[in-house]
Motif scaffolding. Structure first.
Motif, PDB file in Angstrom:
ATOM      1  N   ALA A 171       0.964  -1.329   0.204  1.00 53.96           N
ATOM      2  CA  ALA A 171       0.001  -0.042  -0.001  1.00 53.96           C
ATOM      3  C   ALA A 171       0.821   1.460  -0.105  1.00 53.96           C
ATOM      4  O   ALA A 171       0.562   2.259  -0.701  1.00 53.96           O
ATOM      5  CB  ALA A 171      -1.050   0.001   1.253  1.00 53.96           C
ATOM      6  N   ASP A 172       1.790   1.517   0.755  1.00 53.68           N
ATOM      7  CA  ASP A 172       2.599   2.453   1.011  1.00 53.68           C
ATOM      8  C   ASP A 172       4.025   2.499   0.406  1.00 53.68           C
ATOM      9  O   ASP A 172       4.766   3.544   0.449  1.00 53.68           O
ATOM     10  CB  ASP A 172       2.576   2.927   2.576  1.00 53.68           C
ATOM     11  N   ASP A 173       4.706   1.253   0.219  1.00 55.44           N
ATOM     12  CA  ASP A 173       5.954   1.037  -0.383  1.00 55.44           C
ATOM     13  C   ASP A 173       7.102   1.911   0.782  1.00 55.44           C
ATOM     14  O   ASP A 173       7.678   2.721  -0.056  1.00 55.44           O
ATOM     15  CB  ASP A 173       6.248   1.722  -1.576  1.00 55.44           C
ATOM     16  N   PRO A 174       6.985   1.625   2.121  1.00 50.39           N
ATOM     17  CA  PRO A 174       7.934   2.449   2.720  1.00 50.39           C
ATOM     18  C   PRO A 174       9.310   2.034   2.679  1.00 50.39           C
ATOM     19  O   PRO A 174       9.356   0.817   2.717  1.00 50.39           O
ATOM     20  CB  PRO A 174       7.322   2.155   4.285  1.00 50.39           C
ATOM     21  N   GLN A 175      10.206   2.947   3.022  1.00 48.97           N
ATOM     22  CA  GLN A 175      11.412   2.323   3.102  1.00 48.97           C
ATOM     23  C   GLN A 175      11.878   1.993   4.642  1.00 48.97           C
ATOM     24  O   GLN A 175      12.981   1.381   4.758  1.00 48.97           O
ATOM     25  CB  GLN A 175      12.563   3.465   2.649  1.00 48.97           C
ATOM     26  N   LEU A 176      11.399   2.438   5.530  1.00 48.11           N
ATOM     27  CA  LEU A 176      11.460   2.086   6.774  1.00 48.11           C
ATOM     28  C   LEU A 176      12.779   2.285   7.440  1.00 48.11           C
ATOM     29  O   LEU A 176      13.578   1.492   7.993  1.00 48.11           O
ATOM     30  CB  LEU A 176      11.265   0.439   7.132  1.00 48.11           C
ATOM     31  N   THR A 177      13.535   3.710   7.011  1.00 45.70           N
ATOM     32  CA  THR A 177      14.783   3.928   7.438  1.00 45.70           C
ATOM     33  C   THR A 177      14.813   4.901   8.445  1.00 45.70           C
ATOM     34  O   THR A 177      13.603   5.771   8.562  1.00 45.70           O
ATOM     35  CB  THR A 177      15.506   4.328   6.359  1.00 45.70           C
ATOM     36  N   VAL A 178      15.792   5.381   9.064  1.00 46.60           N
ATOM     37  CA  VAL A 178      15.997   6.630  10.094  1.00 46.60           C
ATOM     38  C   VAL A 178      16.460   7.780   9.457  1.00 46.60           C
ATOM     39  O   VAL A 178      17.559   7.677   8.685  1.00 46.60           O
ATOM     40  CB  VAL A 178      16.571   6.141  11.221  1.00 46.60           C
ATOM     41  N   ARG A 179      15.664   8.854   9.251  1.00 55.45           N
ATOM     42  CA  ARG A 179      16.462   9.926   8.536  1.00 55.45           C
ATOM     43  C   ARG A 179      16.674  11.118   9.653  1.00 55.45           C
ATOM     44  O   ARG A 179      15.734  11.227  10.490  1.00 55.45           O
ATOM     45  CB  ARG A 179      15.579  10.377   7.423  1.00 55.45           C
TER      46      ARG A 179
END
Length: 286
Positions: A143-151
């Motif tokens: 649904a969202d194609d998140p990268q799930l990283t810390v920025r």
């Protein structure tokens, strides 16, 4: 060791009893003795039988030991995830979500960017930075194609990146998904069962998991009583229709509702951040 000769005769103040075993590093007790530390103050005994006994080893080496200082604060604060994971033999789970005041995590057309304010999103990235793993389901990936990283605040990747975990029993994660890029390590687990997934992560050394999946995955973790902390970012918006924050969770009536102990309520720009802890009781530890 960074203090060098200045440490000799000094006092070390730590939250956890210094370990007395060799793991990825040598025993803390040996390092303290070799540094010439004369006094050690710590808050909480180490509950791990493989690492315990540090206080006694220090005393036998002629080092003064004071224990229990600030124990309650340490247990409720920085040590809570690790102590919980050690006791339960599974990672501590923080369920984090952003929702409108009527509990919606997306609109009827499934648009969700952005429900929370920039201040809330920055706070969420700070939370990501202190966990061992970020967990979502394949539905969120699709649904969202998140990268799930810390920025960082300027959008640059942070130095520490948690393990990215996708629960994908039906093998739906496409190879083009951003969660599979080289920005951080990723683990795809062929299960939808929270306890199986947490056991696999615990065996890999993960002690604190940030649950960022959608309503279905959140409901599964609540039903399994595998949520230890809830962090909600509530935005002053109303949507009416759209998916709610929590899906089916095995709660048939109001008398079965999960009670939360609210630990803090904080204003973040126009949003409200609530941190709460579920009351599971002993049944959740079995």
């Amino acid at each position: 060791t960074a203090a060098g000769p200045r440490a000799r005769g000094g006092t070390a103040v730590v939250t956890l009893e210094p370990c007395n075993h060799t793991g990825r590093t040598g025993p803390c007790t040996v390092a303290l003795r070799e540094a010439g530390i004369a006094r050690v103050i710590y808050a909480v005994d180490d509950p791990n039988p493989d690492a315990a006994g540090g206080a006694q080893a220090l005393r036998e080496a002629g080092i003064e030991v004071v224990k229990g200082v600030g124990a309650a604060d340490a247990r409720a604060g920085a040590l809570r995830p690790w102590l919980t994971a050690t006791r339960l033999s599974r990672p501590f789970v923080t369920w984090k979500y952003a929702a409108t005041l009527d509990g919606r995590v997306a609109a009827a057309d499934l648009s969700a960017r952005w429900i929370s304010s920039p201040a809330s999103r920055a706070d969420a990235h700070a939370l990501r930075a202190v966990v061992d793993a970020i967990l979502v389901g394949s539905g969120t990936v699709l649904a969202d194609d998140p990268q799930l990283t810390v920025r960082d605040g300027d959008g640059t990747p942070a130095e520490h990146q948690p393990l990215r975990v996708v629960l994908d029993r039906r093998h739906r994660t496409p190879q083009s998904a951003r969660v599979l890029d080289n920005a951080a390590a990723t683990l795809v687990l062929d299960t939808a069962a929270p306890r199986f997934a947490l056991k696999a992560l615990f065996d890999r050394g993960v002690r604190h998991v940030l649950l960022e999946g959608g309503p279905t995955l959140a409901g599964a973790f609540v039903e399994a009583r595998c949520v230890d902390e809830v962090i909600a970012y509530l935005s002053p918006l109303l949507l009416g229709d759209g998916p709610s924050a929590l899906g089916h969770a095995g709660i048939p009536s109001l008398s079965d509702a999960v009670t939360l102990d609210v630990e803090s309520v904080t204003r973040l720009a126009d949003d409200v951040k609530i941190v709460a802890r579920p009351r599971w009781g002993e049944a959740a530890e079995r």
